[in-house]
Write a protein that holds these residues in place. Structure first.
Motif, mmCIF file in Angstrom:
data_model
loop_
_atom_site.group_PDB
_atom_site.id
_atom_site.type_symbol
_atom_site.label_atom_id
_atom_site.label_comp_id
_atom_site.label_asym_id
_atom_site.label_seq_id
_atom_site.Cartn_x
_atom_site.Cartn_y
_atom_site.Cartn_z
ATOM 1 N N ASP A 1 30.398 50.203 46.130
ATOM 2 C CA ASP A 1 30.009 49.126 45.203
ATOM 3 C C ASP A 1 29.195 48.040 45.895
ATOM 4 O O ASP A 1 29.285 46.851 45.552
ATOM 5 C CB ASP A 1 31.258 48.524 44.538
ATOM 6 N N TRP B 1 24.083 50.452 44.152
ATOM 7 C CA TRP B 1 24.094 51.472 43.108
ATOM 8 C C TRP B 1 22.660 51.879 42.797
ATOM 9 O O TRP B 1 21.762 51.025 42.715
ATOM 10 C CB TRP B 1 24.753 50.956 41.823
ATOM 11 N N ASP C 1 26.744 55.699 43.533
ATOM 12 C CA ASP C 1 27.124 54.780 44.601
ATOM 13 C C ASP C 1 26.549 55.284 45.922
ATOM 14 O O ASP C 1 26.784 56.432 46.313
ATOM 15 C CB ASP C 1 28.646 54.672 44.696
ATOM 16 N N VAL D 1 29.210 57.014 39.560
ATOM 17 C CA VAL D 1 30.204 56.052 39.083
ATOM 18 C C VAL D 1 30.074 55.771 37.594
ATOM 19 O O VAL D 1 31.002 55.264 36.956
ATOM 20 C CB VAL D 1 30.119 54.736 39.885
ATOM 21 N N HIS E 1 34.926 50.300 38.255
ATOM 22 C CA HIS E 1 35.077 49.814 39.625
ATOM 23 C C HIS E 1 35.033 48.298 39.785
ATOM 24 O O HIS E 1 35.276 47.806 40.889
ATOM 25 C CB HIS E 1 34.015 50.467 40.517
ATOM 26 N N PRO F 1 32.761 45.849 40.279
ATOM 27 C CA PRO F 1 32.103 45.513 41.550
ATOM 28 C C PRO F 1 32.104 44.007 41.818
ATOM 29 O O PRO F 1 32.021 43.201 40.888
ATOM 30 C CB PRO F 1 30.675 46.035 41.346
ATOM 31 N N LEU G 1 26.358 42.975 44.336
ATOM 32 C CA LEU G 1 25.966 44.384 44.256
ATOM 33 C C LEU G 1 24.481 44.494 43.942
ATOM 34 O O LEU G 1 23.957 43.789 43.083
ATOM 35 C CB LEU G 1 26.781 45.082 43.169
ATOM 36 N N HIS H 1 21.574 46.733 42.366
ATOM 37 C CA HIS H 1 21.329 47.834 41.422
ATOM 38 C C HIS H 1 19.854 48.203 41.511
ATOM 39 O O HIS H 1 18.974 47.395 41.212
ATOM 40 C CB HIS H 1 21.680 47.376 40.006
ATOM 41 N N ARG I 1 35.453 57.552 48.962
ATOM 42 C CA ARG I 1 35.832 56.249 48.396
ATOM 43 C C ARG I 1 37.254 55.879 48.814
ATOM 44 O O ARG I 1 37.526 54.736 49.208
ATOM 45 C CB ARG I 1 35.708 56.256 46.876
#
Length: 395
Positions: free
Chosen positions: A229, A232, A253, A260, A284, A286, A290, A292, A383
């Motif tokens: 996370d 992504w 991920d 995910v 998740h 996040p 994060l 993206h 993970r």
């Protein structure tokens, strides 16, 4: 202090596919729950809610049809297994030397039940075990190689015939069998086993001809992440069916190689990509920061999509125009999906394709397929390991 885990939530689409797999797949509650990484109580509740919404009469008829279908499948599987055993027996006895039916049963018992092998070979089960107790414990090299061939064939078949020698070798090592990769490669070549190869490239599904805001490319092809996370990747592909295309939006991920979030629909509107993003966030939760990364498609540049990112403190990054290598790991995932599954079958309906893609992502890709990028582990294993390390370091 240990990091507190947040309760996951799931989209309606995920729940529907999970219950469908439980009802239609002929597997038990615990097995399906383990495959999908969810609790048995959770899956049982979804099933109860699903069944309560249907007709009892229709359900009874459906179960009867399913039972008959499963019976026929078992019968076909039994016949196919017997044909496979006979084919292997022909090759085994053509090798020459002093071989017996019991030797063949011993060589193949890792792949088939002893009772089945004895029935097809015309041997006695009790006689086989008596023979087994009488032979020396040390195998000859030839016998060991016959057994290794059986192990390789079992792994290759169980993993949908998509593994090459590196992944087969990794599976053997995970099972405690130590053989060189060159030996595995040689035996696979002699056995005529090779990983499936792609037949065609994925067409473009990106429309970047718009005046919407464009984010900077923050990754610059640096596809690494130290923890889940953190980064992504997102992209869209499609699956052909007899009813037309089924479009798939997916989020990957970068640390664990796990898919995910995903969503499927018969259109390319922004709702398709938002569905995948919402699934990933619900699963998740996040932390802020994060990254993206996606392409410049209108779906990812749209105001509703950017609003979801901003609401959850997610930083957006975009590839350069027309440069698919700026999102190479997602291209790799879709190539694997097409090569290992989609190109091997023909779907009559979008619903058939939807069920198959769900099974590929949630069961095979995330929880069974070994990924070289995470040390030949599954994404679920990666993970669990990384989150364990993170929780210990935070204590």
């Amino acid at each position: 202090m240990a990091e507190r885990r947040t309760r996951r939530s799931f989209t309606r689409e995920f729940k529907a596919q999970a219950v469908k797999r439980l009802l239609d797949g002929g597997k038990g509650l615990s097995e399906v729950a383990t495959e999908l990484g969810i609790g048995t109580g959770q899956l049982s509740q979804w099933r109860t809610e699903h069944l309560a919404a249907g007709s009892a009469e229709a359900l009874a008829a459906r179960k009867a049809d399913q039972a008959e279908t499963q019976r026929l499948k078992r019968e076909v599987k039994r016949l196919e297994e017997e044909v496979e055993i006979l084919r292997k027996a022909g090759g085994f006895f053509r090798q020459g030397g002093r071989v017996t039916k019991f030797a063949f049963v011993s060589a193949e018992r890792a792949n088939h039940a002893v009772a089945t092998l004895c029935r097809v070979a015309g041997a006695s089960v009790s006689g086989f075990y008596a023979w087994l107790r009488a032979i020396p414990a040390v195998q000859t090299r030839a016998e060991a190689e016959v057994e290794l061939r059986g192990q390789i064939g079992r792994i290759f078949t169980a993993r949908r015939r998509v593994y090459g020698s590196p992944r087969v070798h990794a599976e053997l090592c995970r099972g405690g069998l130590r053989h060189s990769r060159r030996r595995v490669e040689r035996l696979m070549r002699e056995m005529g086993l090779s990983a499936l190869r792609g037949r065609r490239r994925t067409p473009r599904t990106t429309d970047s001809r718009h005046e919407l805001p464009i984010a900077s490319n923050l990754l610059a092809r640096t596809f690494t992440a130290e923890r889940p996370d953190q980064v992504w990747l997102a992209d869209i592909s499609y699956i052909p069916t007899g009813e037309g295309f089924l479009y798939l939006a997916a989020i990957k991920d970068m640390a664990t190689r796990e898919i995910v979030g995903w969503s499927m629909a018969d259109h390319l509107k922004s709702e398709l990509c938002i569905g995948a993003l919402v699934m990933a966030i619900q699963r998740h939760r996040p932390p802020p920061g994060l990254v993206h990364h996606g392409d410049r498609g209108v779906q990812y540049a749209s105001e509703p999509y950017r609003a979801v990112l901003e609401r959850h403190c997610i930083t957006q990054s975009m590839s350069r125009r027309g440069n698919c290598l700026d999102n190479a790991p997602m291209e790799s995932f879709f190539a694997s999906l097409k090569t290992e599954h989609v190109h091997q079958v023909s779907y009559r309906t979008r619903e058939e394709a939807r069920t198959a893609v769900f099974e590929y992502i949630e069961v095979f890709h995330n929880r069974q397929r070994l990924h070289s990028g995470v040390g030949y582990r599954t994404p679920a294993e990666a993970r669990a390991s990384m989150e364990g390390i993170t929780m210990r370091s935070a204590a």
